[in-house]
Design a protein around this motif. Structure first.
Motif, PDB file in Angstrom:
ATOM      1  N   LEU A 168       0.720  -1.340  -0.081  1.00 16.99           N
ATOM      2  CA  LEU A 168      -0.145   0.048  -0.065  1.00 16.99           C
ATOM      3  C   LEU A 168       0.720   1.316  -0.178  1.00 16.99           C
ATOM      4  N   ALA A 169       2.150   1.081   0.096  1.00 18.29           N
ATOM      5  CA  ALA A 169       3.166   2.409   0.126  1.00 18.29           C
ATOM      6  C   ALA A 169       2.762   3.329  -1.027  1.00 18.29           C
ATOM      7  N   ASP A 170       2.731   4.642  -0.809  1.00 20.12           N
ATOM      8  CA  ASP A 170       2.951   5.662  -1.771  1.00 20.12           C
ATOM      9  C   ASP A 170       4.235   5.902  -2.298  1.00 20.12           C
ATOM     10  N   VAL A 171       5.181   5.814  -1.470  1.00 18.67           N
ATOM     11  CA  VAL A 171       6.525   6.160  -2.024  1.00 18.67           C
ATOM     12  C   VAL A 171       7.393   5.134  -1.528  1.00 18.67           C
ATOM     13  N   LEU A 172       8.136   4.552  -2.355  1.00 16.49           N
ATOM     14  CA  LEU A 172       9.161   3.444  -2.123  1.00 16.49           C
ATOM     15  C   LEU A 172      10.546   4.020  -1.725  1.00 16.49           C
ATOM     16  N   TRP A 173      10.893   3.246  -0.829  1.00 17.23           N
ATOM     17  CA  TRP A 173      12.326   3.506  -0.582  1.00 17.23           C
ATOM     18  C   TRP A 173      12.962   2.283  -0.832  1.00 17.23           C
ATOM     19  N   GLN A 174      14.196   2.579  -1.728  1.00 18.21           N
ATOM     20  CA  GLN A 174      14.820   1.133  -2.233  1.00 18.21           C
ATOM     21  C   GLN A 174      16.415   1.400  -2.130  1.00 18.21           C
ATOM     22  N   GLU A 175      17.202   0.334  -2.218  1.00 18.46           N
ATOM     23  CA  GLU A 175      18.608   0.272  -2.111  1.00 18.46           C
ATOM     24  C   GLU A 175      19.066  -0.519  -3.371  1.00 18.46           C
ATOM     25  N   ILE A 176      20.128  -0.110  -4.030  1.00 20.20           N
ATOM     26  CA  ILE A 176      20.402  -0.976  -5.184  1.00 20.20           C
ATOM     27  C   ILE A 176      22.024  -0.965  -5.133  1.00 20.20           C
ATOM     28  N   LYS A 177      22.408  -2.157  -5.757  1.00 21.38           N
ATOM     29  CA  LYS A 177      23.929  -2.134  -5.904  1.00 21.38           C
ATOM     30  C   LYS A 177      24.338  -2.235  -7.381  1.00 21.38           C
ATOM     31  N   VAL A 178      25.297  -1.449  -7.510  1.00 17.75           N
ATOM     32  CA  VAL A 178      25.943  -1.429  -9.146  1.00 17.75           C
ATOM     33  C   VAL A 178      27.339  -1.629  -8.760  1.00 17.75           C
ATOM     34  N   SER A 179      27.830  -2.443  -9.531  1.00 15.61           N
ATOM     35  CA  SER A 179      29.394  -3.072  -9.518  1.00 15.61           C
ATOM     36  C   SER A 179      30.204  -2.536 -10.569  1.00 15.61           C
ATOM     37  N   ILE A 180      31.388  -1.980 -10.093  1.00 14.34           N
ATOM     38  CA  ILE A 180      32.426  -1.586 -10.964  1.00 14.34           C
ATOM     39  C   ILE A 180      33.264  -2.603 -11.761  1.00 14.34           C
ATOM     40  N   GLU A 181      32.897  -3.974 -11.353  1.00 13.01           N
ATOM     41  CA  GLU A 181      33.902  -5.031 -11.971  1.00 13.01           C
ATOM     42  C   GLU A 181      33.898  -4.943 -13.346  1.00 13.01           C
ATOM     43  N   GLY A 182      34.907  -5.359 -14.039  1.00 17.58           N
ATOM     44  CA  GLY A 182      35.015  -5.371 -15.473  1.00 17.58           C
ATOM     45  C   GLY A 182      34.902  -4.016 -16.246  1.00 17.58           C
ATOM     46  N   ILE A 183      35.037  -3.117 -15.794  1.00 17.77           N
ATOM     47  CA  ILE A 183      34.458  -1.672 -16.379  1.00 17.77           C
ATOM     48  C   ILE A 183      35.906  -0.726 -16.002  1.00 17.77           C
ATOM     49  N   GLU A 184      36.441  -0.148 -16.915  1.00 18.63           N
ATOM     50  CA  GLU A 184      37.613   0.917 -16.948  1.00 18.63           C
ATOM     51  C   GLU A 184      37.045   2.503 -17.142  1.00 18.63           C
ATOM     52  N   ARG A 185      35.995   2.542 -17.607  1.00 17.25           N
ATOM     53  CA  ARG A 185      35.566   3.827 -18.373  1.00 17.25           C
ATOM     54  C   ARG A 185      34.298   4.459 -17.604  1.00 17.25           C
ATOM     55  N   GLU A 186      34.335   5.962 -17.193  1.00 14.65           N
ATOM     56  CA  GLU A 186      33.261   6.456 -16.719  1.00 14.65           C
ATOM     57  C   GLU A 186      31.924   6.036 -17.408  1.00 14.65           C
ATOM     58  N   GLN A 187      32.017   6.054 -18.645  1.00 16.63           N
ATOM     59  CA  GLN A 187      30.955   6.022 -19.790  1.00 16.63           C
ATOM     60  C   GLN A 187      30.210   4.565 -18.994  1.00 16.63           C
ATOM     61  N   GLU A 188      31.151   3.727 -19.133  1.00 13.80           N
ATOM     62  CA  GLU A 188      30.553   2.268 -18.665  1.00 13.80           C
ATOM     63  C   GLU A 188      29.796   2.539 -17.432  1.00 13.80           C
ATOM     64  N   LEU A 189      30.355   3.224 -16.188  1.00 12.34           N
ATOM     65  CA  LEU A 189      29.760   3.160 -15.159  1.00 12.34           C
ATOM     66  C   LEU A 189      28.358   3.970 -15.080  1.00 12.34           C
ATOM     67  N   LYS A 190      28.401   4.747 -15.888  1.00  7.43           N
ATOM     68  CA  LYS A 190      27.031   5.995 -16.305  1.00  7.43           C
ATOM     69  C   LYS A 190      26.048   5.022 -16.747  1.00  7.43           C
ATOM     70  N   ASN A 191      26.603   4.191 -17.688  1.00  5.03           N
ATOM     71  CA  ASN A 191      25.662   3.033 -18.530  1.00  5.03           C
ATOM     72  C   ASN A 191      24.990   2.044 -17.366  1.00  5.03           C
ATOM     73  N   ARG A 192      25.578   1.727 -16.581  1.00  3.78           N
ATOM     74  CA  ARG A 192      25.048   0.830 -15.564  1.00  3.78           C
ATOM     75  C   ARG A 192      24.353   1.557 -14.441  1.00  3.78           C
ATOM     76  N   LEU A 193      24.757   2.767 -14.001  1.00  4.37           N
ATOM     77  CA  LEU A 193      23.836   3.256 -13.191  1.00  4.37           C
ATOM     78  C   LEU A 193      22.601   3.592 -13.858  1.00  4.37           C
ATOM     79  N   MET A 194      22.439   4.204 -14.998  1.00  3.83           N
ATOM     80  CA  MET A 194      21.251   4.508 -15.757  1.00  3.83           C
ATOM     81  C   MET A 194      20.314   3.079 -15.738  1.00  3.83           C
ATOM     82  N   GLN A 195      20.991   2.099 -16.202  1.00  2.00           N
ATOM     83  CA  GLN A 195      20.153   0.742 -16.516  1.00  2.00           C
ATOM     84  C   GLN A 195      19.620   0.458 -15.204  1.00  2.00           C
ATOM     85  N   ALA A 196      20.481   0.351 -14.098  1.00  2.00           N
ATOM     86  CA  ALA A 196      20.069  -0.076 -12.837  1.00  2.00           C
ATOM     87  C   ALA A 196      18.781   0.851 -12.065  1.00  2.00           C
ATOM     88  N   VAL A 197      18.711   2.277 -12.462  1.00  7.31           N
ATOM     89  CA  VAL A 197      17.796   3.047 -12.020  1.00  7.31           C
ATOM     90  C   VAL A 197      16.770   2.899 -12.982  1.00  7.31           C
TER      91      VAL A 197
END
Length: 427
Positions: free
Chosen positions: A251-280
Motif C-alpha cells: 500500500l506504500a505511496d513512495v518506495l524507498w529502495q537500495e540498489i547495488k551497482v558493480s564496477i567490476e570489469g569496467i575501466e571507463r566512466e561512460q561504462e559506469l554511467k550506463n550501468r547506473l542508468m540501467q539499474a535506476v
C-alpha cells in the motif's frame, strides 16, 4: 466450528510523520513524502471496502507523535467513520509513539470503532458483516511512551467465541534495532491459547509463527532508507474450521529502495554511467508507477576504485545522476537518488602486496593480522577512533560491531591507504 470471516491486520501508520532530514530535497519530493502516510492509509480504507472485510485491526502507532497533530486526528476520524459506514468494525491500540498520555483532541468516534484503553486488557466481540459472532478481539494501549512491562502476560481468553485475536504493540524476543517496549517471548505467545497475535512496533513484515499465528505486518509507508521495499497490510481469511490464509497487499505511496551497482570489469566512466542508468530505470519500471527514493551502493573490485575515492567525486556522480533522471516536478513516477555509497575495492591483491618490503608491506601485514583476530581488530579500531570515542554512538558501535564488520573496515582502510600512498608516489 465457527463462521468464516476476513479481517485486515495493519500497524504503525505513523500519520503525519515529519520525515526529518529533507531540507535539501526538492519541494515536490518533500511534500509527497509528508503526504505519503495519509495516502497509504487511504489505500488501506479502499482495500477494506473493496475486499468486503468484516473488521480491521490496527496494532499501534496510529500517529507519529504523542502530541498528535489535529490534521492527523481529523483524517483518522474521517477514515474510520467511512469504514464504519460500510459496516466494517475497527479495533485499535496506541503504541509508544502515540500513547494515551499524549495530547488528544476531543473527537467523537463511530460506534463501530473501538480503541482499547491502557490499564487492563479488554475483550470485545467482532462480528461478520451479516451480524454473526466471528471472534473475540483483545487489546491494550500504552499509557506512556516507554512501557517496559510484559503486557502479553495480561492477556487471558474469555469463553464464548470460536476464535481469539490479541492486538498488541510489542517487541518479541528483543528484536534488534527496535526499542524493547512491552517485551515478550514468542513461546509465551504461542502457549497463550490465542489463534492470532496481531502485532505492531517492528516495521519489517514478519510471520514469527503459524498456528497459532504471530504476525508483524510492518508499517504502511517506509519513512527512511532503513525501511525499503513493499509496505502494507495483511488480508487474513479464517475458515469456519479455523484455518488461516494470509495475503499481503503493498500500500506504500513512495518506495524507498537500495540498489547495488558493480564496477567490476569496467575501466571507463561512460561504462559506469550506463550501468547506473540501467539499474535506476529497472527500478523505475518495477515501482508500478510510484515514485522511488533510492540509495545506490557501488561495489565490486575494479579499475575505477581509486578514482571514486577522490575528494568530491561521489558528490559529482550523485549530482549528475539526479540531472540525468530529470526534475521530480516533471513526472509523477520520479526517482530521486538519496545518496551514493562507495563500497568498492581496488584490483590490488592485498595479501600479495603484504609480501613486499618497505612501509606499505609492513602496513598491510599488520592490518591483515589485526583483521583476522577479533580482539586485535577491536583494539586497532579503538586506537584509530580514540578522539571520537567520547561520542556515544561511536562508542556503542565499537562495542556492538561484529568481528566480521571490524575486519571489513580494516580491509577498506588498508585499500584507502594503498590508494593514497600510490597517489603520493605518482604526484
Amino acid at each position: 466450528m465457527g463462521v468464516p470471516f476476513t479481517f485486515i491486520h495493519a500497524a504503525d501508520l505513523h500519520l503525519d510523520s515529519p520525515f526529518k532530514g529533507l531540507a535539501k530535497v526538492p519541494a515536490v519530493v518533500r511534500e509527497r513524502l509528508r503526504e505519503s502516510a495519509f495516502v497509504a492509509f487511504r489505500r488501506l480504507v479502499e482495500l477494506a471496502k473493496r475486499e468486503n472485510v468484516d473488521f480491521v485491526l490496527l496494532a499501534g502507532d496510529l500517529y507519529d507523535a504523542a502530541d498528535r497533530s489535529l490534521r492527523a486526528q481529523l483524517r483518522l476520524q474521517r477514515a474510520l467513520t467511512e469504514l464504519a459506514a460500510a459496516g466494517i468494525q475497527v479495533f485499535a491500540v496506541h503504541g509508544n509513539h502515540d500513547p494515551e498520555s499524549g495530547r488528544q483532541a476531543k473527537l467523537d468516534w463511530p460506534e463501530h470503532v473501538h480503541i482499547f484503553r491502557s490499564g487492563d486488557v479488554e475483550c470485545r466481540p467482532a462480528y461478520t458483516r451479516s451480524g454473526e459472532l466471528a471472534a473475540h478481539v483483545y487489546g491494550i494501549s500504552y499509557p506512556t511512551p516507554a512501557v517496559t512491562e510484559n503486557l502479553a502476560l495480561r492477556f487471558n481468553k474469555k469463553d464464548g467465541a470460536p476464535f481469539h485475536l490479541a492486538l498488541l504493540h510489542a517487541n518479541v524476543d528483543g528484536s534488534a534495532g527496535h526499542d524493547n517496549y512491552a517485551p515478550c517471548r514468542l513461546e509465551e505467545l504461542t502457549a497463550s491459547g490465542f489463534q492470532y497475535w496481531a502485532l505492531g512496533h517492528i516495521h519489517d513484515r514478519r510471520i514469527l509463527h503459524e498456528y497459532p499465528h504471530v504476525v508483524y505486518p510492518g508499517n504502511l509507508q517506509g519513512r527512511s532508507i532503513r525501511e525499503t521495499g513493499a509496505k502494507g497490510a495483511y488480508i487474513v481469511t479464517v475458515s469456519d474450521a479455523g484455518s488461516v490464509l494470509m495475503r499481503f497487499k503493498d500500500l506504500a505511496d513512495v518506495l524507498w529502495q537500495e540498489i547495488k551497482v558493480s564496477i567490476e570489469g569496467i575501466e571507463r566512466e561512460q561504462e559506469l554511467k550506463n550501468r547506473l542508468m540501467q539499474a535506476v530505470e529497472e527500478l523505475r519500471k518495477d515501482a508500478d508507477g510510484r515514485p522511488v527514493i533510492v540509495r545506490v551502493q557501488l561495489d565490486g573490485r575494479g579499475a575505477l576504485h581509486d578514482r571514486l575515492l577522490q575528494p568530491a567525486v561521489v558528490e559529482e556522480w550523485l549530482d549528475e545522476l539526479r540531472e540525468w533522471l530529470g526534475a521530480p516536478e516533471e513526472a509523477d513516477a520520479w526517482v530521486w537518488p538519496e545518496s551514493i555509497n562507495v563500497r568498492t575495492g581496488c584490483l590490488l591483491n592485498l595479501e600479495e602486496a603484504a609480501n613486499e618490503e618497505g612501509f606499505l608491506g609492513e602496513l598491510l601485514r599488520q592490518g591483515l593480522a589485526a583483521g583476522g583476530q577479533a580482539e586485535q581488530s577491536k583494539e586497532l579500531l579503538e586506537q584509530a577512533l580514540d578522539r571520537l570515542r567520547s561520542h556515544p554512538k561511536v562508542r556503542d558501535w565499537l562495542q556492538q560491531s561484529s568481528p566480521e564488520l571490524r575486519a571489513e573496515w580494516i580491509r577498506r582502510a588498508m585499500e584507502l591507504s594503498v590508494s593514497l600512498l600510490r597517489e603520493d608516489e605518482t604526484a
